[in-house]
Every structure is written in structure tokens, then in C-alpha cells.
Design a protein around this motif. Structure first.
Motif, PDB file in Angstrom:
ATOM      1  N   ASP A 154      -0.909   3.712   1.171  1.00 46.84           N
ATOM      2  CA  ASP A 154      -0.492   5.019   0.498  1.00 46.84           C
ATOM      3  C   ASP A 154      -0.364   4.308  -1.145  1.00 46.84           C
ATOM      4  O   ASP A 154      -0.265   4.916  -1.683  1.00 46.84           O
ATOM      5  CB  ASP A 154       0.960   5.572   0.926  1.00 46.84           C
TER       6      ASP A 154
ATOM      7  N   ASN B 285      -2.600   9.878  -4.121  1.00 45.00           N
ATOM      8  CA  ASN B 285      -1.498  10.126  -3.132  1.00 45.00           C
ATOM      9  C   ASN B 285      -0.120  10.356  -3.934  1.00 45.00           C
ATOM     10  O   ASN B 285       0.405   9.578  -4.312  1.00 45.00           O
ATOM     11  CB  ASN B 285      -1.170   9.028  -2.106  1.00 45.00           C
TER      12      ASN B 285
ATOM     13  N   ASP C  33      -3.405   4.318  -2.734  1.00 48.39           N
ATOM     14  CA  ASP C  33      -4.283   5.451  -2.859  1.00 48.39           C
ATOM     15  C   ASP C  33      -3.503   6.169  -4.125  1.00 48.39           C
ATOM     16  O   ASP C  33      -2.655   6.790  -4.116  1.00 48.39           O
ATOM     17  CB  ASP C  33      -4.069   6.260  -1.586  1.00 48.39           C
TER      18      ASP C  33
END
Length: 284
Positions: A91, A97, A94
Motif C-alpha cells: 500500500d 492508493n 502503491d
């Protein structure tokens, strides 16, 4: 009769030569074939090495990754924790995100978010490469690649319109696919948004310099701070980072003094600093 005998002799000689050739080929082939007995030690050594490596990897995982579990239940718990940690790391990497961004900036002083600005203290005015500048025809001709998602379109349009008021800029806006990786492109300014995390900066501009001149630029909006920020904070940041992309420095780096009325002035309250100012236009 004599001719026939010679032909028979020649035929026999030819057959013997062919037979000899085949025998030679067979000998050469046998000489090139590897000995099966010599390959066995190598295969055995490879197997031993692979088993040793596998065992060492398993031991390191048991000791360090799983914290030396003593039972099957502890192994399962350790693997679960390991997967959770891996997901959290994914996460973080990313950039698209936005689940862990700030709800707002109420707990922050906006002025403090300039402390980690890489351009802090650098008041150099830069120029674009001559390939993009036409002094007799409007100045800098530059394409702005809009790689932002839908939540940033208004801020982008306002900033482009505001900077177009300069007599030294000819700007072309080009909508492209959303790119949270913010890949640079030669000869243009890419404008993008992504969750870069708690970096200490709300936006950043990265200019690529070659032989003292800008050849590409990327203006990044940090969604960790700006995703849920109010419109003025977002519009100010967009104008500010575009200004750096044109080569402009800060006009003032004290966010707590009187606002100077331009978006390259650090501020704790951007309401009065949303637009480029005369000082910015003059530098262009």
C-alpha cells in the motif's frame, strides 16, 4: 572387359571410402559425447547446493521473519502477520492508493508543510532549453500534460488560465491517461497527483536540467495532504508547482509574514496567494 574390371575396382574403392567415412563420423561422434559417469558428481554437487540453500532460507525465515515459532499454530500466526506487513508495504508503494491519506489539514499549520520543500533556500531562476523558446513569438512554448485524475481538473484549469496571462508563455494543455507514477516526458511539463506519503511537502516540482537549461518538468501534487484539503490549498499548490516548472524561484520563504499576493510566496493562509503575481510575470 578391362574397362568393366576397372569400373568394378573403382566401385569397390568408393564403397570402402564411404565406409571409412562413416566409421570416421562414428568415431568423431563417440568422442564428442560426454561421459555419463563424469556428469554424476556435478549433478550431485548441484543437488547438495540447492538443498543447503533451501535449508538456510527456511532457517532464516523461521528465525527472523516468523520470530522462532515453537508450534504449528505460532507458524500460522507468524505467516498471517507477515502477509499483513507485506500488504501494508505494498500500500505504501502503491501511489494510487488513497485509503491512508489525511482527512483534512486541520491538525497542521499549512506553513509548516514547506519545511521539507527541496527548493527551500534555492532562489535560482532557471530557463527552458532554447528549442522551446521563441523570443519573437510569445516566449516559452510549452505543453502541459494533464495526467491528473478527475478530482484535480478544476485546479488545473484555473492554474493554466492564470499563467496564460503572461506575455512570455504560450501554453498548450493536453489531457492524457492518469499517471500516479508521474513519469517524465522530454520537452513537456507533466502534472500529476499521487499519494507520496508523509513527506513533509504538499507539492513538488522536478525539473530535468541539461547544459544549464530545463528539458522536462514534473509537477507533483501529494495526495497524502491534499486529497481532502480545501480548494484554496489545492489551487495554491497547483499554481506554485507550475511556477517552478517554468523556472521560477520563490518570492518569499516565510509563511507567517504578510502575504505578497502571488502563489510563489510561502503562506499559512493561501486565500490571498492563489494567483501568479506581477513579480512572477516580470521574471518570466
Amino acid at each position: 572387359m578391362g574397362s568393366k574390371a576397372r569400373k568394378e575396382e573403382e566401385g569397390m574403392a568408393s564403397e570402402e571410402a564411404e565406409a571409412g567415412g562413416e566409421a570416421t563420423k562414428q568415431i568423431e561422434y563417440r568422442e564428442e559425447r560426454p561421459s555419463s559417469s563424469s556428469s554424476k558428481p556435478r549433478n550431485l554437487a548441484g543437488t547438495i547446493f540447492a538443498c543447503t540453500l533451501l535449508g538456510a532460507t527456511a532457517y532464516l525465515a523461521w528465525k527472523y521473519a516468523l520470530d522462532e515459532p515453537a508450534s504449528l499454530a505460532e507458524i500460522k500466526d507468524g505467516l498471517g502477520d507477515l502477509l499483513d506487513t507485506a500488504k501494508d508495504k505494498w500500500d505504501e508503494w502503491d501511489l494510487g492508493n488513497f485509503t491512508n491519506v489525511l482527512d483534512d489539514l486541520d491538525d497542521f499549520s499549512f506553513g509548516d508543510l514547506f519545511d521539507e520543500d527541496p527548493k527551500l533556500g534555492d532562489n535560482t531562476t532557471l530557463r527552458w532549453d532554447d528549442d522551446y523558446v521563441r523570443p519573437e513569438n510569445g516566449g516559452l512554448h510549452l505543453t502541459l500534460r494533464n495526467a491528473l485524475d478527475d478530482t484535480w481538473q478544476s485546479e488545473f484549469e484555473y492554474a493554466v488560465g492564470d499563467w496564460r496571462e503572461s506575455d512570455a508563455l504560450v501554453l498548450t494543455a493536453e489531457k492524457v491517461a492518469v499517471d500516479h507514477d508521474c513519469a517524465r516526458v522530454d520537452g513537456v511539463m507533466v502534472v500529476c497527483n499521487a499519494n507520496f506519503g508523509a513527506t513533509g511537502w504538499v507539492g513538488i516540482n522536478e525539473n530535468s536540467i541539461m547544459r544549464g537549461a530545463i528539458v522536462s518538468s514534473v509537477a507533483k501534487m501529494n495526495e497524502y495532504y491534499l486529497r481532502n484539503a480545501n480548494f484554496d490549498h489545492r489551487r495554491y499548490t497547483m499554481c506554485h508547482e507550475m511556477g517552478h516548472g517554468f523556472g521560477l524561484p520563490h518570492t518569499d520563504e516565510d509563511p507567517y509574514n504578510r502575504n505578497l499576493g502571488n502563489c510563489l510566496d510561502y503562506t499559512d493562509d493561501p486565500e490571498d496567494n492563489l494567483l501568479p503575481g506581477e513579480v512572477n510575470m516580470a521574471k518570466l
